[in-house]
Scaffold this active site. Structure first.
Site, PDB file in Angstrom:
ATOM      1  N   SER A   1       0.866  -1.170   0.000  1.00  0.00           N
ATOM      2  CA  SER A   1       0.000   0.000   0.000  1.00  0.00           C
ATOM      3  C   SER A   1       0.901   1.218   0.000  1.00  0.00           C
ATOM      4  O   SER A   1       1.671   1.412   0.941  1.00  0.00           O
ATOM      5  CB  SER A   1      -0.900   0.009   1.232  1.00  0.00           C
ATOM      6  OG  SER A   1      -1.559   1.244   1.322  1.00  0.00           O
ATOM      7  N   ARG A   2       0.837   2.014  -1.054  1.00  0.00           N
ATOM      8  CA  ARG A   2       1.852   3.064  -1.219  1.00  0.00           C
ATOM      9  C   ARG A   2       1.545   4.341  -0.453  1.00  0.00           C
ATOM     10  O   ARG A   2       2.416   5.143  -0.255  1.00  0.00           O
ATOM     11  CB  ARG A   2       2.046   3.386  -2.698  1.00  0.00           C
ATOM     12  CG  ARG A   2       2.647   2.234  -3.440  1.00  0.00           C
ATOM     13  CD  ARG A   2       3.085   2.565  -4.829  1.00  0.00           C
ATOM     14  NE  ARG A   2       3.280   1.322  -5.552  1.00  0.00           N
ATOM     15  CZ  ARG A   2       2.415   0.814  -6.402  1.00  0.00           C
ATOM     16  NH1 ARG A   2       1.307   1.476  -6.675  1.00  0.00           N
ATOM     17  NH2 ARG A   2       2.644  -0.328  -6.989  1.00  0.00           N
TER      18      ARG A   2
END
Ligand code: ATP
Ligand code: MG
Length: 589
Positions: A445-446
């Site tokens: 999850s950036r």
């Protein structure tokens, strides 16, 4: 005198010469040239007449006049909606009806050249715009999708049975849109916003075009609030923030839809409005999903937009845009919205079918060249709006199906590059009983880390690293039989962690439950609990905490923080509980 143009008059009986002169005078004045009139007898016209000059049509039959009146009422409704003052409705209507005059309005009409496979080629609508809705005689609507020289390609939203070659087509001068409003919450609608749940009409507050530009940079603010899924394996390691786009990707039957529905269930009592868009799904699975939502009392804050597999490709194609338009309506009112596109692989397939029928040239995997734009313009509309714009958000969870775990196929790579991270689900894990089957190594999850609650961040600590170490060690030690004591303990710790990440469906965990699990697990408290008993143990541990440490649980949920002292308390309490639990197990066996 030589006349320069020719007009046609369709009516049941021939006009008198005085009438003909009148028409010719009207046309000459309107178009600035002399026009000769030809009479065509038409038995289908009961009353009145239709005057046709070039592409312009004056419909003076009762139907034509009624249509004009209807258009006027529609226009009044539009004005009333934007004024938002209920008492004005009657005044507006009265005034408009008084002022209303039956005018000699020219309408643009075209005629059907060919029809087949839900695609109609229309001639004569030269000024129709891309995305505009056109009406056929049978009442079926279509959307202009292809502008060519001299003709246009229209995709149909309904049955093409009653559309005949040579039939009339009318421009509506409206782009494709969907009615929106509070009334949609708790309902199941099709891609055009019509209710399909049998609960009657929906009162709309407004009408929104299904396509609209994404908010610009100035209109946005960073993603900073969590969108909790209630799934330990996601919230602890791949947190999602409000306004983020997180892809759920995996083979068929790996629990993709379940992750999405669990996330919806977890939004109870936090004001988030959920929209589930079903694209190309079986109608029975959608019905089942609606049943699950109902059973868990989650339908009351959810809208289901359904374009099932049996629906025409154009409806499947517009469904996600329609769902997004609904979501934007709430986002612009400052609400937080979660939207799920289930799934975008089928969306791409519907678009491919449509494009091939429109005779666009196929590219990679036979998809048309603009298939990347198809999804980027959709997902770019997710946002966390600036406070000046109300601070609402639209979080997207698109779903993509892979074939045999191949993430490097065309559509998956496209969407991976558009989204802010992906939850990768794996068949092997799923069949081994590890559900949700999240592959910890390939998921990411950036942006969500910035939005994770402090308590969660503190509790999760090193779990991702620990699991990475465990996986590596597992591979190493696969074939060796005599392991030293430390390695054995590390392996069993990792195994225990994996078991703790398992979760039944429709069973989202509260924040304090996740925090307790993580704090206790990373302190190696559960090391000696047998793996088969792990889930039962976790539940027993929660019950114990609810009884003994209720205020601590509440504090974690409400403040979202976890002090060092709290951590010590949790570890101590859990340790004592484990000792007693293990004693009980030993007694039983
Ligand atoms: P499809 O590719 O058909 O859309 P999917 O990937 O969306 O499938 P789901 O429909 O979510 O997968 O799940 C497949 C099956 O696995 C369902 O029967 C569901 O009940 C079951 N399942 C999913 N997650 C869990 C879970 N955490 N615990 C138990 N069963 C689960
Ligand atoms: Mg599914």
């Amino acid at each position: 005198m030589q006349s320069e143009g020719k007009a046609f008059l369709y009516a049941k009986s021939a006009p008198t010469s005085a009438q003909v002169q009148g028409f010719e005078a009207f046309l000459s004045e309107k178009y600035g040239k002399t026009v000769a009139l030809d009479f065509v007898a038409d038995e289908t016209i009961e009353n009145g007449f239709i005057l046709e000059y070039g592409k312009e049509v004056y419909n003076w039959t009762p139907e034509g006049r009624l249509q004009q009146f209807r258009d006027m009422i529609d226009e009044v409704r539009g004005r009333y909606r934007s004024s938002q003052q209920p008492e004005q409705m009657i005044t507006l209507l009265k005034k408009s009806i008084e002022d209303w005059d039956l005018e000699a309005l020219a309408e643009e009409e075209g005629s059907v050249l060919s029809v087949g496979d839900g695609i109609v080629t229309v001639e004569g609508l030269d000024s129709a715009e891309y995305g505009e809705i056109v009406m056929f005689e049978s009442g079926v609507k279509g959307m202009v999708q292809d502008l060519r020289r001299g003709e246009i390609g229209v995709v149909l939203f309904g049955d093409d049975e009653d559309i005949l070659e040579g039939g009339r087509v009318r421009r509506t001068k409206k782009t494709a849109g969907i009615p929106v409003g509070e009334g949609f919450i708790g309902r199941v609608v099709d891609a055009l916003g019509n209710p399909i749940d049998g609960n009657g009409d929906i009162e709309a507050d407004d009408y929104r075009a299904i396509e609209s530009p994404a908010p610009g940079i100035i209109d946005r603010q960073p993603v900073c609030e969590p969108m909790d899924t209630g799934l330990l394996s996601i919230d602890s390691m791949f947190p999602i923030g409000r306004g983020q786009r997180e892809l759920i990707i995996g083979d068929r039957q790996t629990g993709k839809t379940t992750i999405a529905t669990d996330t919806i269930l977890n939004q109870r009592d936090n004001g988030v409005i959920c929209i589930y868009v079903a694209i190309g799904q079986k109608a029975s699975s959608v019905a089942q999903l609606v049943g699950t939502l109902k059973k868990n009392d989650a339908l009351k804050y959810t809208i289901v937009v359904c374009a099932s597999a049996s629906e025409p490709a154009p409806l499947q194609y517009i469904a996600p845009y329609a769902g997004t338009a609904l979501g934007e309506y709430f986002m612009n009112k400052g609400k937080d919205v979660l939207i799920i596109y289930d799934d975008l692989s089928k969306h791409a397939i519907a678009y491919r079918a449509l494009s091939l029928l429109l005779e666009r040239s196929p590219g990679r995997e036979a998809y048309p060249g603009d298939v990347f734009y198809l999804h980027s313009r959709l997902l770019e509309r997710s946002a966390h709006l600036s406070d000046a714009l109300g601070g609402g958000s639209l979080t997207a969870l698109p779903i993509v199906e892979t074939q045999a775990g191949d993430v490097s196929a065309y559509i998956p790579t496209n969407i991976i590059s558009i989204t802010d991270g992906q939850i990768f689900l794996e068949s092997d894990l799923f069949f081994a009983g590890q559900r949700p089957a999240v592959n910890v190594g390939l998921s990411v999850s950036r942006v969500g880390g910035a939005a994770q609650t402090k308590a969660m961040k503190k509790a999760a600590g090193s779990i991702r690293l620990d699991l990475a170490q465990y996986r590596e060690m597992e591979v190493f030690t696969q074939f060796s039989s005599d392991l030293d004591e430390t390695t054995k303990r590390q392996l069993s710790y990792g195994q225990g962690l994996m078991y703790l990440l398992r979760q039944h469906q429709s069973n989202p965990l509260r924040l304090h439950e996740q925090v307790i699990t993580l704090v206790a697990a990373t302190a190696h408290v559960m090391q000696d609990v047998p793996l088969t008993k792990m889930l039962a143990f976790r539940q027993a541990l929660f019950d114990h905490f609810h009884e003994e440490q209720g205020s601590l649980c509440d504090a974690i949920d409400t403040t979202g923080t976890l002090s060092d002292e709290d951590k010590v308390v949790i570890v101590e309490e859990a340790k004592q509980f484990v000792t007693r639990y293990l004693e009980n197990i030993n007694k039983e066996s």
